[in-house]
Scaffold this motif. Structure first.
Motif, short mmCIF file in Angstrom:
data_model
loop_
_atom_site.label_atom_id
_atom_site.label_comp_id
_atom_site.label_asym_id
_atom_site.label_seq_id
_atom_site.Cartn_x
_atom_site.Cartn_y
_atom_site.Cartn_z
N GLU A 20 62.84 62.54 -4.68
CA GLU A 20 61.78 61.68 -5.23
C GLU A 20 62.35 60.99 -6.46
OE1 GLU A 20 57.49 62.27 -7.43
OE2 GLU A 20 57.82 63.36 -5.54
N TYR A 21 62.08 59.70 -6.58
CA TYR A 21 62.71 58.91 -7.65
C TYR A 21 61.83 57.70 -7.93
CZ TYR A 21 66.88 57.56 -10.34
OH TYR A 21 67.76 57.26 -11.35
N PRO A 22 61.97 57.07 -9.10
CA PRO A 22 61.13 55.90 -9.40
C PRO A 22 61.33 54.77 -8.39
CG PRO A 22 62.13 56.73 -11.40
CD PRO A 22 62.77 57.48 -10.28
N LEU A 23 60.32 53.96 -8.25
CA LEU A 23 60.38 52.81 -7.36
C LEU A 23 61.33 51.75 -7.90
CD1 LEU A 23 59.18 51.34 -4.83
CD2 LEU A 23 57.47 50.37 -6.38
N MET A 24 61.33 51.57 -9.22
CA MET A 24 62.20 50.58 -9.87
C MET A 24 62.89 51.24 -11.06
SD MET A 24 59.54 47.35 -9.69
CE MET A 24 60.72 46.12 -10.25
N PRO A 25 63.97 51.97 -10.82
CA PRO A 25 64.64 52.74 -11.89
C PRO A 25 65.47 51.84 -12.81
CG PRO A 25 65.82 53.01 -9.83
CD PRO A 25 64.60 52.20 -9.51
N ALA A 26 64.85 51.37 -13.88
CA ALA A 26 65.53 50.47 -14.81
C ALA A 26 66.74 51.13 -15.46
CB ALA A 26 64.56 49.97 -15.88
N ASP B 22 49.15 53.93 -10.20
CA ASP B 22 49.84 55.19 -9.93
C ASP B 22 50.40 55.21 -8.51
OD1 ASP B 22 49.20 56.15 -12.45
OD2 ASP B 22 47.27 56.97 -11.77
N TYR B 23 51.63 55.67 -8.39
CA TYR B 23 52.27 55.79 -7.08
C TYR B 23 53.48 56.71 -7.21
CZ TYR B 23 55.14 52.24 -9.33
OH TYR B 23 55.91 51.56 -10.23
N THR B 24 53.93 57.25 -6.11
CA THR B 24 55.15 58.05 -6.05
C THR B 24 56.02 57.52 -4.93
OG1 THR B 24 54.11 59.67 -4.56
CG2 THR B 24 54.02 60.14 -6.93
N THR B 25 57.33 57.68 -5.08
CA THR B 25 58.27 57.16 -4.09
C THR B 25 59.23 58.26 -3.65
OG1 THR B 25 58.18 55.02 -5.22
CG2 THR B 25 59.92 55.33 -3.58
N GLU B 26 59.26 58.50 -2.35
CA GLU B 26 60.18 59.46 -1.76
C GLU B 26 61.27 58.72 -1.00
OE1 GLU B 26 57.00 63.10 -0.89
OE2 GLU B 26 57.41 61.58 0.65
N TYR B 27 62.48 59.26 -1.05
CA TYR B 27 63.63 58.61 -0.43
C TYR B 27 64.14 59.48 0.72
CZ TYR B 27 63.68 55.40 -4.38
OH TYR B 27 63.35 54.43 -5.31
#
Length: 563
Positions: free
Chosen positions: A456-462, A441-446
């Motif tokens: 806030e968005y996915p770390l690896m947005p496929a 589990d983790y969250t990524t802020e830009y």
């Protein structure tokens, strides 16, 4: 002689005379008929002559009578047809001029009004900036030349237009060794090219081991379950390669030795700047030729040493990431005086004892037969980044997840060389991009370059995946600063100061640190040493390729320590 004519002869004469008269009578109507149009005759004595002339004149008169009638009609129709045609042509010319004028006017206004890009995600670089005026630059012509380059390099929607243009040109095929090729080209030797090009080197490199880093023997061993098998296989293959390259020597070579790639028969197909397309055997490769400037090595080493000195409470690490130049590109195609491997060792030997060196060669060499690099992209596959991240985690004495702790995905991609050049020959030479998404589990802020929150968005947005700019899968884009908060409870805070290369390493570290800050030094407007202190950094990783370290990006890092 008797004058008597008998009856038989008389009858014959009469018959001749009768026929003559009948013949004469039968021609008289025709003469009269032909005489009728000839009204200018004045003498009966010239009747036969006039009749003859009348016959000729009647024929010519007949033609003259008919021809003027037709000619009159044509003369009446022709001006109308010619006039309509001219009008239509003039109208078509006006429409054509109007459309072209409107089109170029819209384009001109668009070029002036639309925002110009500053970054090319496809080429992974900053675009040109408007030049600063100086009299020296003006009189030398460089100022106007730089202005022209700026407008050419920053066309609105640049990457989109390049992609469309490449797709259009691909419809016409491409030329290879004089032959025009259309359709798909069978890729021979895909995925194992390293074995093919790793042969005896004509310019052997002596690897100088840097000062040993502080690695803990208590660090958990977390290599993939198949690693021992791969290591053994890699060692055996390397031994076989070594024996082939030096058949005259009976002494066995040690396992995991490095041999510089070589192929004297490699053929260059296309070259643009540092981008190179070449053919080795049956395979077409794309590469970015190394052009490091060793004269800047001391400056970069001093920058990293200064960072370590400014952060006495943090562990500072140096990673000089090796590219496909070291493992795939034949030495015969290299142009620099030094290689990136020798430059990385040269820099590392100048770092202070306060900086822990992450030896990329030591991490990658046991896996050089695996799919750790692309064949047509200057970056490494995430598997290569994984092994280097594993080496870093060991040096930092933190846990590290096995590959079984990731979800594996595969996508088709074209490579950075194609994205940078749009060379048609690479359109048919796609390869597989394999990436690993961590399961924890983790969250990524830009954040933007001033460290202002964006989203806030996915770390690896496929979902945003693009075959030509696939490396943006890692954290969307380099232009954002990222703050990753994980479920790890070790209170270790990592700050990564990088170029684009270590991006693939970041997902491999979400199981190792509580927080991770990712800063591409090209897109940063604050003092990075102060940032590390303010955010409680326990570990700081400086990672970039030797070429970037010895170039503008290394200078940028130095600047960010002094603003």
């Amino acid at each position: 002689m008797s004058d008597h004519i008998d009856d038989k002869e008389l009858e014959e004469l009469n018959e001749i005379y009768r026929r003559k008269m009948e013949s004469q009578k039968s021609h008289e109507p025709k003469k009269a008929k032909h005489e009728k149009p000839v009204r200018a005759a004045k003498s009966e004595d010239t009747h036969s002559v006039k009749a003859t002339k009348g016959k000729k004149n009647s024929e010519s008169t007949k033609q003259i009578r008919v021809k003027p009638e037709k000619q009159d009609k044509e003369d009446k129709v022709q001006p109308e047809s010619s006039s309509d045609s001219e009008r239509k042509k003039k109208l078509a010319v006006r429409i054509n001029i109007g459309v072209c004028t409107a089109f170029f006017a819209v384009v001109a206004v668009g070029l002036l009004v639309l925002p110009r890009p500053t970054i090319s995600e496809a080429e992974k670089r900053n675009l040109a900036t408007f030049p600063e005026f100086t009299w020296d630059a003006y009189w030398s012509g460089k100022y106007t030349e730089d202005i022209s380059y700026f407008f050419n390099d920053t066309v609105p929607f640049r990457d989109t237009f390049k992609s469309i243009g490449a797709g259009f040109r691909s419809l016409f095929g491409f030329s290879l060794n004089g032959a025009e090729i259309k359709g798909n080209v069978t890729q021979v030797n895909s995925g194992s090219s390293q074995t093919e090009v790793t042969t005896a080197s004509t310019k052997p490199i002596v690897i100088v081991t840097p000062a040993p880093s502080d690695t803990s023997s208590d660090a958990p061993s977390s290599a993939p379950e198949t690693e021992s098998k791969n290591d053994s296989s890699s060692g055996n293959q390397q031994s076989e390669t070594g024996s082939k390259s030096d058949e005259s020597s009976n002494s066995p070579k040690p396992e995991n030795t490095y041999t510089e790639p070589s192929d004297p028969d490699a053929q260059v197909l296309f070259e643009e700047g540092s981008q190179l397309v070449y053919q080795s055997g049956d395979t077409i490769y794309g590469a970015q030729i190394y052009s490091g400037k060793r004269e800047n090595a001391e400056d970069y080493a001093n920058t990293v040493n200064s960072l370590a000195k400014a952060l006495p409470g943090a562990n500072v690490y140096s990673l000089l990431a090796l590219t496909q130049n070291t493992f795939i590109t034949p030495s015969q195609l290299q142009k620099a005086q030094y290689t990136e491997l020798s430059d990385s060792v040269y820099i590392s030997n100048m770092l202070s004892k306060d900086v822990k060196v992450i030896d990329a060669m030591d991490a990658l060499l046991p896996h050089q037969k695996e799919n750790i690099f692309f064949l047509r992209d200057c970056h490494w596959q995430q598997l290569g980044a994984y092994y280097v991240a594993q080496s870093f985690a060991k040096a930092a004495d933190v846990k590290f997840a096995k590959l079984s702790g990731y979800d594996k995905y595969e996508k088709d991609c074209l490579g950075s060389v194609y994205a940078a050049t749009n060379y048609d020959g690479l359109m048919y030479e796609g390869e597989t991009f394999t990436y690993y998404v961590p399961k924890n589990d983790y969250t990524t802020e830009y954040y933007n370059a001033d460290y202002e929150y964006q989203f806030e968005y996915p770390l690896m947005p496929a979902s945003d995946y693009s075959a030509s700019s696939f490396y943006s899968l890692y954290m969307v884009a380099d232009s954002y600063i990222k703050h990753i908060t994980t479920d790890v409870k070790n209170d270790r805070v990592l700050v990564v100061l990088k170029d684009d290369y270590p991006s693939a390493m970041i997902p491999c570290l979400t199981s190792s640190f509580s927080e991770i800050y990712v800063i591409d030094v090209r897109y940063c407007n604050f003092n990075v040493a102060s940032f590390c202190v303010e955010h409680g950094a326990t570990d700081v990783l400086v990672g970039m390729t030797p070429e970037n370290a010895l170039g503008e990006i290394g200078d940028t890092l130095s600047y960010l320590l002094n603003i």
